[in-house]
Structures are given as C-alpha cells and as structure tokens.
Design an enzyme around this catalytic site. Structure first.
Site, PDB file in Angstrom:
ATOM      1  N   ASP A 294      -1.477  32.939  43.356  1.00  0.00           N
ATOM      2  CA  ASP A 294      -2.344  31.760  43.449  1.00  0.00           C
ATOM      3  C   ASP A 294      -3.494  31.814  42.431  1.00  0.00           C
ATOM      4  O   ASP A 294      -4.083  32.872  42.211  1.00  0.00           O
ATOM      5  CB  ASP A 294      -2.915  31.757  44.877  1.00  0.00           C
ATOM      6  CG  ASP A 294      -3.558  30.443  45.242  1.00  0.00           C
ATOM      7  OD1 ASP A 294      -3.674  29.577  44.376  1.00  0.00           O
ATOM      8  OD2 ASP A 294      -3.945  30.303  46.431  1.00  0.00           O
ATOM      9  N   LYS A 403       7.438  32.264  43.679  1.00  0.00           N
ATOM     10  CA  LYS A 403       7.043  32.484  45.082  1.00  0.00           C
ATOM     11  C   LYS A 403       6.645  31.128  45.639  1.00  0.00           C
ATOM     12  O   LYS A 403       5.714  30.495  45.152  1.00  0.00           O
ATOM     13  CB  LYS A 403       5.873  33.459  45.138  1.00  0.00           C
ATOM     14  CG  LYS A 403       5.365  33.753  46.547  1.00  0.00           C
ATOM     15  CD  LYS A 403       4.341  34.881  46.498  1.00  0.00           C
ATOM     16  CE  LYS A 403       3.616  35.078  47.810  1.00  0.00           C
ATOM     17  NZ  LYS A 403       2.528  36.060  47.660  1.00  0.00           N
ATOM     18  N   TRP A 404       7.381  30.672  46.651  1.00  0.00           N
ATOM     19  CA  TRP A 404       7.204  29.322  47.217  1.00  0.00           C
ATOM     20  C   TRP A 404       6.398  29.457  48.505  1.00  0.00           C
ATOM     21  O   TRP A 404       6.947  29.762  49.552  1.00  0.00           O
ATOM     22  CB  TRP A 404       8.575  28.703  47.485  1.00  0.00           C
ATOM     23  CG  TRP A 404       8.568  27.280  47.931  1.00  0.00           C
ATOM     24  CD1 TRP A 404       8.059  26.777  49.091  1.00  0.00           C
ATOM     25  CD2 TRP A 404       9.119  26.165  47.226  1.00  0.00           C
ATOM     26  NE1 TRP A 404       8.270  25.423  49.155  1.00  0.00           N
ATOM     27  CE2 TRP A 404       8.927  25.022  48.015  1.00  0.00           C
ATOM     28  CE3 TRP A 404       9.778  26.030  45.999  1.00  0.00           C
ATOM     29  CZ2 TRP A 404       9.360  23.756  47.637  1.00  0.00           C
ATOM     30  CZ3 TRP A 404      10.216  24.771  45.613  1.00  0.00           C
ATOM     31  CH2 TRP A 404      10.000  23.645  46.429  1.00  0.00           C
ATOM     32  N   ASP A 405       5.110  29.203  48.413  1.00  0.00           N
ATOM     33  CA  ASP A 405       4.211  29.443  49.549  1.00  0.00           C
ATOM     34  C   ASP A 405       4.009  28.147  50.344  1.00  0.00           C
ATOM     35  O   ASP A 405       4.307  27.036  49.864  1.00  0.00           O
ATOM     36  CB  ASP A 405       2.871  29.955  48.994  1.00  0.00           C
ATOM     37  CG  ASP A 405       2.085  30.779  49.997  1.00  0.00           C
ATOM     38  OD1 ASP A 405       2.442  30.786  51.179  1.00  0.00           O
ATOM     39  OD2 ASP A 405       1.099  31.412  49.580  1.00  0.00           O
ATOM     40  N   MET A 406       3.453  28.248  51.530  1.00  0.00           N
ATOM     41  CA  MET A 406       3.200  27.090  52.391  1.00  0.00           C
ATOM     42  C   MET A 406       2.225  27.548  53.444  1.00  0.00           C
ATOM     43  O   MET A 406       2.601  28.236  54.386  1.00  0.00           O
ATOM     44  CB  MET A 406       4.541  26.692  53.035  1.00  0.00           C
ATOM     45  CG  MET A 406       4.655  25.344  53.661  1.00  0.00           C
ATOM     46  SD  MET A 406       3.869  25.226  55.260  1.00  0.00           S
ATOM     47  CE  MET A 406       4.336  23.597  55.733  1.00  0.00           C
ATOM     48  N   ASN A 407       0.936  27.212  53.257  1.00  0.00           N
ATOM     49  CA  ASN A 407      -0.099  27.911  53.995  1.00  0.00           C
ATOM     50  C   ASN A 407      -0.719  27.193  55.181  1.00  0.00           C
ATOM     51  O   ASN A 407      -1.854  27.506  55.551  1.00  0.00           O
ATOM     52  CB  ASN A 407      -1.202  28.330  53.032  1.00  0.00           C
ATOM     53  CG  ASN A 407      -0.786  29.562  52.254  1.00  0.00           C
ATOM     54  OD1 ASN A 407      -0.452  30.570  52.839  1.00  0.00           O
ATOM     55  ND2 ASN A 407      -0.767  29.476  50.937  1.00  0.00           N
ATOM     56  N   ASP A 475       1.268  38.646  55.639  1.00  0.00           N
ATOM     57  CA  ASP A 475       0.078  38.957  54.845  1.00  0.00           C
ATOM     58  C   ASP A 475      -0.538  40.274  55.289  1.00  0.00           C
ATOM     59  O   ASP A 475      -1.479  40.749  54.661  1.00  0.00           O
ATOM     60  CB  ASP A 475      -0.963  37.832  54.982  1.00  0.00           C
ATOM     61  CG  ASP A 475      -0.664  36.685  54.024  1.00  0.00           C
ATOM     62  OD1 ASP A 475       0.159  36.884  53.109  1.00  0.00           O
ATOM     63  OD2 ASP A 475      -1.250  35.602  54.190  1.00  0.00           O
TER      64      ASP A 475
END
Ligand code: DGJ
Length: 651
Positions: A294, A403-407, A475
């Site tokens: 990020d 890296k396909w994140d979704m927070n 995490d």
C-alpha cells in the site's frame, strides 16, 4: 426432502423459498427425472471446482418441478471417482408465465439420520482468524453466517460434522465448504425425531433474487467431503482437491516466489531508493521477489485518502513505476504490487468525479471503516474503470504478482442502478461483479500470481482461491498466534495457499518476542516470505534468515506438495506440531513450536502420522534411523527446550 421446500408440510428450515406474484411463499418441488453423465457442468459466472479430465468425476442432475407455480429446480451433484468428494449446487428456473422472487436458495441440503455428532466451525476476528470451535449438535437450530458482504474474519464458510470420538486420525467426518466469497449461512437443525438437517448457501438475510419468466438462478457450489479416517484426512482431501482442481492451473505445480513485502518493513513511508535497497538485500539472501504494498499511488501517505486513484505517485516513485521495476529486475528479482480495487476514499479524484459509484444510501451518512467506502462492483462502468486502470498498470511494466486487498466489511447496501424491489440482489451481485473483474484480469494476465487479502484473512475462501492461488492469512504475524491461525486454516485450505511472512519483534500486533527460528518455522508452513527491513537485523538473525531460505529452497516442494498432518493442537496443548509427508511416504519433515518451557520437563515423544510402517526413516540431523511404525507408535523424542516459543524441526 433432498432439497427441503417451504410451507407445505416440512416445518424445518428450508433450502428453497420462492415468493410468487400473489405473495405466498409455498414452494413444493417434486421429482421429475434425472441424468447421469461423465464430467462436470460449468456454473459460469461463478468460480467452481474444475476437472482436469472428464473421467475424474460423474455428475447426477435431478429435475424437480412445482406443478402449481411452474418453478423448476435442477439439483447438481458431481461425485469424484478417486476422492470422497461430492460437489452440490442448485439451479432454479422460472418456467412459469409470471415473475417470481427467490427468498432463499441454498447450495445444499442433507438430512442425516441421527444427531450424534460434534459440529466444528472456524470463528475469529481481525488478527485472530479461523480458531477452531467444537460443540455437540443439539436440538433446534445451530449455525454460522456472515452478512458482512465477504466471507469474513468472523466465521469461515466451512463446517464439519464429526463423530463424537473423531480425532485427527480416526472417526467419521463430514466436511462442508462453500465456494463463495460473500454473505453465507451454514445451519444444522435437529428435529424432534433426531434427524439432522444440514444447509449451506448464500445467506438468505439481505437476499432476494427476481426471476422473470424464462430466467434462472445458479447457486454457488458446496464441496462436501466424507471420511471415516479422522479430521486430518478430511483436511487432506480438501487440500488435494483444491490444489489440483481449484487453484488456477499454472500454480498447481509452479514454485511460488519467496518474497519480501514492504508493508511491515516501511508501511507508507517509502520511495524508489528505499524499495531498491530492500530488493538488493533480499537478493543477497536469495529471495525471488519484491512486493510494493500500500502507498504507491494517488495521494496515499496514510489510510485516509487516495483509494481509487490507481496512478503512480511520482513524488515517491521518482521516474515512475517502470524505472523502479527495471531496477528491481536488473537485480534478478521479480516485482509485485498491491491494489485494493474495490475501495474508494472520499478524498480521491475518483470520488470527486464519481460520488455515485460508492455504495451508500443517498441522504444517510455512510458507515466508514478505515475511512473508506466501497465501489459498487455491480456497475459495469465501475468494473471497466478498474479493469482499465489495473491492466494499464500491469501492462506498463514487468509485474509478476498482484496482492488484491479488501479492507472493510460492506454496509449501507444500496445501488443507484437497481430498482427498489431488487436492492436485495446487491450483496450477491457485488460478489458476481468482483468475480467478473477477477476473471477478466486473471485471463489477461495468466502469468501474474494473484494473492488474495482482506485486512489479513477476512476473505479466505474457496471462491477467492479459484482466482488467487494464495491468500494472506492474517495481519497477525506473531509466530505463536500464527500456529493457531494456521492450524484452523489448514482444516480446509492447502498449505501453499496460506500467505505467511516472517516479521520483526516485538511483533506489531501483539508486542510478543519470539525467536527468529520460530518465526521462520511458522512462516514456512505456508507460502513463506519476509516482511521486515533486512538491513536492521542483527548479524545473528541475518545468519538465521539465510539458513531458513536455504531450508525452504530444499523443503519447499515437500511442504507445498506433501500431505499435511496436524500432530498437536495449539489450542489445548503446550505446543503446535505438524508434518509434511511426501506423497509416496518416502520423506517426512516435522516442524513445531513448544510454547512454554519449564525446568526438568519430561521429554515428550511426538507421535508422527501417515508414514509407511515398514519403511525406515533417517533423522538427517542426528543420523538416527527409525521405522515408520516406531515413529507413529512410540514417537519421536523431542529435544529439551530452552526458552519460550522454542522452535523444533526434524528434517
Ligand atoms: C491489510 C493487509 O492485510 C496488509 O497486509 C497490508 O496490505 C495493508 N492492508 C495495507 O493497507
């Protein structure tokens, strides 16, 4: 009873409930016919277990119809020939002349004649995903669900019913896992007669689906596994199936890159020089890839802004992305980068030009989580925008990994494009939009390795595994916590799928200090990588890291390709032990952590599993030779431990 219907005599929770135009929800499906054929049908546009050859499985389709309403159902069962797996789904068709709305359409419904089982599920939260929970089945309803829009940190779309005496190596186990990444429900209902009904599918809460005459609806797949050889065998069946019949083809056999990730090493504070220096150090240690996490795009120096603006931030990356990637590649390293495609920050150019693209209810202040909103993935223009942006970046430089994140979880469900009566379709349409985008991008970039992520492991499910051969597990990179998180994750998901990295101590999430060897051992029981500034390590830790990388290069194929055995339970015992046994039983690698050391502890013998009793196995460190039978029945004598979180490894 095979797909219990609503309101006509079966008073248990139903698999199917359809609201007809006159408002009644009575649904009465009756058998009409069946087909059996070799192979497995596509359930496009949903991700699904695939076959490598038609002879791997046969499919049974059962046709049912409600003679009064004209609605029809096809129940689909694919049975594997050499694995104890049945995959179920249902297709509902409006064969009437009038519209109808589905209120509930589960993927599977099974009535077991008895209730003498324990229910195993995986609960959790951010940084503590997939903790095992075991409880007896009881009369009435029990279950788990997510209505967070994602499969979630809190409950995984998995459950097992196991016999009371079932343990890792013996007893009956029925496993249920949904190939789906959104709202789900699993429930058991034990009735007065002691029958256990088991249901799994899309969560009916916040769900409706409108069907015009001639239209149909396909449910996601539920993967059902059965074994009488214990909970460990159930897991190995899932691992084998998902390794060979779910993850994208190329990575079933391809070695995964050993990567260094910038997140815990630098968070938002990096520039080209810092990243290149990370890559130089990593190369010296023999790593394969640098991942820029990020913070590389838009206005993104913290988590309040920038999501949606997928243009390189040239203040940080002077000379642009191409220059950085070239520099990293000239060192002999691959390059990967982070996206969080489904999100939008209110402080972003994207939001300023398309505020209506965010999921929110007009006139109601939206719930923010990590200061961000979600994009309405049901809208074609949103999918197209993301496709153009992401593919543009991937074409602009030699990028090998995403890296396909979704927070965040999804709330304030409302789409500006759906009619009022169909707003209940949004949660499922969101998931379909996500899958459509993933499908487009993974098809266009088949050589790019996609790693899933969702604030750690908030969307660790078989739906995402279909596109992403590995998923960031949590995490929480604390080695002790990871033994538990990875224990739960291993119930269903293969070891190669478990994103796991070595990070610094005191750990960023817990403040705990564990030895570098221990962090290495736990991260090795997964995809293996690093997430720290190598330059800041002590000389001793540097030597340990170099040794770990050498070990992983040697044992990686056994770890990712072998059979996985859980040898102790970190939730109830003072240790976590596991082993990897070669498919032909010729080799075994034992790893583990002893949590607390006490003086004058009796040395414990660890019983191994899955070995060939007659074969002789040599401990390559001590040179001792044991028969498989001795290792499985007598056990391997563990060393005297020193200090807490003590690493143990027997190659
Ligand atoms: C959550 C992920 O789990 C982390 O690994 C990291 O990528 C951050 N998001 C970045 O915002």
């Amino acid at each position: 009873m095979e797909y219990g219907c609503n309101g006509c005599g079966d008073f248990r929770t139903s698999a199917l409930s359809i609201r007809n135009v006159d408002g009644n929800t009575v649904t009465d499906m009756r058998y009409e016919g069946y087909r059996i054929y070799a192979g497995k049908p596509s359930i496009d546009p949903l991700p699904a277990v695939y076959l490598n050859s038609e002879s791997e499985a046969d499919t049974l389709e059962i046709d049912m119809a409600d003679k009064v309403t004209g609605m029809r159902v096809t129940l689909i069962y694919t049975a594997f020939n050499s694995l104890d797996v049945i995959i179920r789904s249902a297709r509902i068709e409006n064969a009437s002349q009038r519209p109808a709305d589905i209120d509930r359409a589960m993927s599977m419904c099974v009535d077991l004649p008895g209730m003498d089982y324990d229910l195993i599920t995986l609960y959790g939260r951010h940084c503590k995903e997939r903790s095992e929970e075991r409880r007896p089945l009881a009369h009435g309803l029990q279950g788990i669900a997510s209505k967070r829009g994602v499969s979630s940190h809190c409950q995984n779309p998995f459950a097992a019913l196991v016999s009371k005496n079932a343990d890792e190596n013996s007893g009956e186990a029925y496993g249920f896992n949904l190939v789906y990444s959104g709202n789900f429900e699993f429930c058991t209902e034990c009735d007065y007669s002691g029958t256990s009904r088991i249901l799994m599918g899309i969560n009916p809460t916040d769900f409706t689906w409108h069907l015009e005459p001639g239209e149909s609806f396909q449910t996601p797949e539920a993967v059902m596994v059965h074994t009488s050889k214990g909970i460990g065998e159930m897991s190995r069946i899932y691992h084998k199936l998902y390794n060979f019949n779910l993850v994208p083809g190329k990575y079933r056999t391809e070695k995964r890159p050993l990567l260094i990730n910038s997140w815990e090493a630098a968070f938002f504070d990096f520039d080209t020089d810092k990243l290149v220096s990370f890559a130089e150090r990593a190369k010296e240690f023999g790593m394969d890839m640098l991942v820029m996490d990020d913070g590389w795009f838009g206005k993104r120096d913290g988590d309040c802004s920038g999501l949606g603006d997928w243009d390189v931030n040239e203040t940080k990356l002077r000379g642009g992305l191409g220059k950085l990637v070239d520099q990293v590649r000239s060192l002999g390293m691959q390059f990967g980068l982070w996206f969080e495609p489904e999100m939008i920050s209110e402080d972003s150019d994207l939001y300023r030009s398309h505020p209506d693209w965010a999921i929110r209810i007009p006139d109601r202040a939206p719930m923010r989580s990590r200061y961000q909103l979600l994009l309405d993935m049901t809208r074609q223009e949103v999918q197209d925008y993301l496709y153009e942006k992401i593919s543009g970046v991937l074409h602009s430089a030699a990028i090998s990994y995403v890296k396909w994140d979704m927070n965040r979880s999804i709330s304030d469900w409302y789409s500006a494009t759906l009619p009022a009566a169909q707003q209940g379709e949004l949660p499922h349409r969101y998931v379909l939009g996500l899958y459509a985008l993933l499908e487009r991008l993974t098809a266009e970039f088949p050589d790019v390795l996609f790693e899933g992520c969702s604030g750690g492991g908030g969307r660790f499910d078989a739906g995402m595994l279909y596109y992403c051969p590995q998923i960031w597990c949590s995490d929480d990179t604390d080695a002790y916590e990871r033994t538990r998180i990875q224990y739960g994750t291993s119930m269903i998901y293969p070891i190669s799928a478990v994103g796991s990295h070595v990070s610094v101590v005191p750990n960023h999430q817990t403040g705990r200090i564990t030895p570098m060897e221990t962090r290495g051992i736990t991260a090795m029981a997964g995809s293996f990588g690093f997430e720290l500034d190598l330059q800041k390590l002590s000389e001793e830790d540097k030597k340990t890291v170099a040794a770990q990388i050498k070990q992983f290069k040697e044992y990686g194929p056994l770890i990712h390709g072998g059979k996985y055995y859980r040898l102790s339970d970190p939730f109830t015992e003072n240790s976590a032990f596991w082993s990897f046994v070669a498919q032909d039983d010729s080799e075994v690698l034992v790893q583990g952590v002893v949590f607390r050391t006490a003086p004058n502890m009796r040395r414990k013998a660890l019983r191994l599993a899955g070995l060939c009793p007659e074969s002789r196995y040599q401990d390559t460190a001590s040179g001792e030779i044991y028969t498989g039978a001795a290792l499985m029945h007598g056990g391997l004598l563990l060393p005297q431990t020193w200090g807490d979180y003590c690493p143990v490894m027997f190659p």
